[in-house]
Scaffold this active site. Sequence first.
Site, PDB file in Angstrom:
ATOM      1  N   ARG A   1       0.854  -1.174  -0.004  1.00 43.02           N
ATOM      2  CA  ARG A   1      -0.060   0.071   0.108  1.00 43.02           C
ATOM      3  C   ARG A   1       0.608   1.230   0.101  1.00 43.02           C
ATOM      4  NH1 ARG A   1      -5.023   1.082  -1.308  1.00 43.02           N
ATOM      5  NH2 ARG A   1      -5.806  -0.763   0.073  1.00 43.02           N
TER       6      ARG A   1
ATOM      7  N   HIS B   1       0.352   3.598 -10.380  1.00 44.53           N
ATOM      8  CA  HIS B   1      -0.604   3.947  -9.370  1.00 44.53           C
ATOM      9  C   HIS B   1       0.189   4.866  -8.358  1.00 44.53           C
ATOM     10  CE1 HIS B   1      -3.559   3.972  -6.423  1.00 44.53           C
ATOM     11  NE2 HIS B   1      -4.193   2.859  -6.975  1.00 44.53           N
TER      12      HIS B   1
ATOM     13  N   ASP C   1     -12.265   9.645  -6.280  1.00 41.49           N
ATOM     14  CA  ASP C   1     -11.793   8.668  -7.067  1.00 41.49           C
ATOM     15  C   ASP C   1     -12.202   8.945  -8.665  1.00 41.49           C
ATOM     16  OD1 ASP C   1     -10.974   6.175  -8.060  1.00 41.49           O
ATOM     17  OD2 ASP C   1     -12.128   5.068  -6.726  1.00 41.49           O
TER      18      ASP C   1
ATOM     19  N   GLU D   1      -2.240   9.407 -11.061  1.00 38.55           N
ATOM     20  CA  GLU D   1      -1.670   7.917 -11.690  1.00 38.55           C
ATOM     21  C   GLU D   1      -1.866   8.103 -13.128  1.00 38.55           C
ATOM     22  OE1 GLU D   1      -4.270   4.767 -10.195  1.00 38.55           O
ATOM     23  OE2 GLU D   1      -4.870   6.012  -8.582  1.00 38.55           O
TER      24      GLU D   1
END
Length: 291
Positions: A53, A152, A195, A253
Amino acid sequence: MTRLPEPLSLSCADGSGSVLSYGAHVVSWAPEDHEPVLWVSSRSYNETGRAVRGGVPICFPWFGPGRTGDMDPAHGFARITEWQLAEQGEDTEGHAYAEFTLTPADVAEHLRETFPHEFEARFRVTVGARLRMALTVTNTGTGTFDFEEALHSYLHVGDPRRVSVTGLDGVSYYDKVAKEQRRQSGELTITGETDAVFAHRGEVRVSDPELGRTLVITKEGSDSTVVWNPWADKSVAMADFADDEWQQMLCVEAGNVMGSPVRLAAGESHTLVQSIEVQELTAQDPAAHDA
């Protein structure tokens, strides 16, 4: 599951970083005399079979649950597979680099079934005053296939509520939180769970008054820019993410995802490049008045 090996260190006069062979995962980078640019959760898993992560996971050959919405594992198998170190050294400009490869032979059999195509992926990471990452995918089979991909990048920021993201004005995007198509107007600020998948090919600047710097993200071979921050509620729900760590990071990203996959015929290759540079925050930057 076994504990991950120590990452490979890369350093030169202008900067330093590190990368895991597991996932070909960049876990750190900073130019000389600068704070770290990449963020990694204090609760990130450190064992095989689980994704790290933070840093820069490689999403391939699908993004999230894929375009069908049911692909597993999330973001594909590249980030939870051991890549092969193919090359390491110093380029002609004195920057340290490493190159990794991934083929179907490296991927667990049950995961190969979800992407039954012949391919070679090569990932080259170069560190110095900037971080440059290049993912090249080649179709080594006889048929045509589609894939999604993303680098990412988890950026370390002082406070996402104070940063300004520019370069996306007028760009159409899919809001995955609201589940609707929208168009960005002006600079992007982070005011809640974010998002968003932008149909975007250009440069993005993240102005951060808390840390007094602007992160400049440029890319090549990319039709998608993704911006993500889980905010408070979602952070609490993630076991590998400390409850308050959403206040320290922002993902920006480079990729080709959702409505913009890459299609490769036999023998063709595609390269996705993302570069990150650090600049001093100036009066012209949108967030400078908050410094």
